[in-house]
Design an enzyme around this catalytic site. Sequence first.
Site, PDB file in Angstrom:
ATOM      1  N   ASN A   3      31.929  41.458  48.380  1.00 22.91           N
ATOM      2  CA  ASN A   3      30.643  40.555  47.997  1.00 22.91           C
ATOM      3  C   ASN A   3      29.908  41.229  49.532  1.00 22.91           C
ATOM      4  OD1 ASN A   3      32.955  39.697  49.710  1.00 22.91           O
ATOM      5  ND2 ASN A   3      32.738  37.915  49.272  1.00 22.91           N
ATOM      6  N   HIS A  15      38.736  37.213  40.239  1.00 17.70           N
ATOM      7  CA  HIS A  15      38.869  35.818  40.907  1.00 17.70           C
ATOM      8  C   HIS A  15      38.379  34.471  40.181  1.00 17.70           C
ATOM      9  CE1 HIS A  15      36.748  32.785  44.383  1.00 17.70           C
ATOM     10  NE2 HIS A  15      36.395  32.364  43.223  1.00 17.70           N
ATOM     11  N   HIS A  53      44.925  35.862  44.426  1.00 15.70           N
ATOM     12  CA  HIS A  53      44.920  34.487  44.843  1.00 15.70           C
ATOM     13  C   HIS A  53      45.261  33.028  44.397  1.00 15.70           C
ATOM     14  CE1 HIS A  53      40.845  33.882  45.045  1.00 15.70           C
ATOM     15  NE2 HIS A  53      40.424  34.777  45.250  1.00 15.70           N
ATOM     16  N   ASN A  95      39.004  29.271  49.481  1.00 17.11           N
ATOM     17  CA  ASN A  95      38.769  28.815  47.667  1.00 17.11           C
ATOM     18  C   ASN A  95      39.671  29.805  47.126  1.00 17.11           C
ATOM     19  OD1 ASN A  95      37.425  28.429  45.339  1.00 17.11           O
ATOM     20  ND2 ASN A  95      36.363  29.762  45.496  1.00 17.11           N
ATOM     21  N   ASP A 108      43.888  37.594  51.889  1.00 20.60           N
ATOM     22  CA  ASP A 108      42.146  37.055  51.180  1.00 20.60           C
ATOM     23  C   ASP A 108      41.519  36.651  52.731  1.00 20.60           C
ATOM     24  OD1 ASP A 108      39.504  36.407  50.386  1.00 20.60           O
ATOM     25  OD2 ASP A 108      40.909  34.496  49.572  1.00 20.60           O
ATOM     26  N   GLY A 117      36.703  29.775  53.544  1.00 26.57           N
ATOM     27  CA  GLY A 117      37.466  31.134  54.102  1.00 26.57           C
ATOM     28  C   GLY A 117      37.978  30.896  55.911  1.00 26.57           C
TER      29      GLY A 117
END
Length: 424
Positions: free
Chosen positions: A92, A176, A229, A274, A301, A320
């Site tokens: 991302n 994800h 995650h 998240n 993460d 985050g």
Amino acid sequence: MGYLFTGGHVWTGSAFQALDVAVRDGRVVSVSPSLPREGLEVFQLNGRWLVPGFVDVHVHLREPGFSYKETILTGTRAAAAGGYTQVLSMPNLSPVPDGLPQLEAQLGLIRRDAVVRVLPYGAITRGEQGEALSDMAAMAPLVAGFSDDGRGVQSEAMMRGAMEAAKRLGRPIAAHCEVNGLLRGGCVHDGDWARAHGFPGICSESEWRQIERDLRLAEETGCQYHVCHISAKESVALIRDAKRRGLPVTCETGPHYLVLCDEDLQDDGRFKMNPPLRSRADREALLEGLLDGTIDCIATDHAPHSAEEKSRGLRGSAMGIVGLETAFPVLYTALVQPGLVPLEVLLDRLIVRPRRIFGLPGGEIAPGAPADLTVLDLDAPHIIDPAGFFSRGRATPFAGMEVSAAAALTLCRGEIVFQREATP
């Protein structure tokens, strides 16, 4: 220059032994109870612990595109300080690595600035928009796998097509998992704490429902499928059952999900991530999954943001937290020392299984192996202070925690990339 590590405990894959380890030209050249010192710089370990370098399969380095949050240099320096010698970086970015030219923009920065090994993911879809597949074939030789991290692929047909392509290319999908229609503007776990304090909640179903769909698709396509995650007890149960049925599935969770739960929340951006911190029952299920082998990796993460972006409390802050520099100290102190998780299990999830899943080199201390090594000091009490981080990110729920261990030295490709103190 070569190095000789002596006077410590060397991890052999299943136990620790009192061995000398000689390193030269980026490789381990000899391992023996006693080795000659001529021509080598000697590191006296003084009873510390020598292990293969950690691997983090889920890291955000933010460059190109968001260097005010993190750069490849600062992120990999943080990794080295945490004992990591390889990280897998998420896509991302800007530009999103959804084709070879965009990927090359990132690879050039990695070659120039990274102090540890970095292997990027390519995006699953163009621009991570979920509407058209990326140029997966062009990127496949250069990436760890494919992910639209930060966004769940909402279309079942799109995910099926991605899995079919990834299967042909011999690369995993790292998903994800999040159903957008179930998020409902939440910012913390939809549980007792959220209701008691008046915060909108994110239900566990938003995670496990998409995992359920993807496991069915993985069974249909035969794609190697890695779940990012996981945070919910239902996710653990689904993945455990899939593994029992022989599906090619693996998963990760984060240190914060293993150590904290929503009862620990404060209205502070450093507690917003998240997926969110879930209930005590979810945390207990994750620990059980770690111990029985359902959970393959512990990944940070690591997701740095600017101080301003994390200053708006639970409702307004960006999702985050950072984790590369705190993961091992926190996990050792909170899980190993109290006897909840054996040290060997923790090391397996940080060293062995991440490499096995993604086909990465190293993971052993033996002649010919890459000299990617970490010296652990299990008697290094200190208080976590984000002001001293190498990362540009400072938001961690573990700020102020007293921990008892640390990485003392990190060696990547035979070069010292981090040293906590004067070890020789």
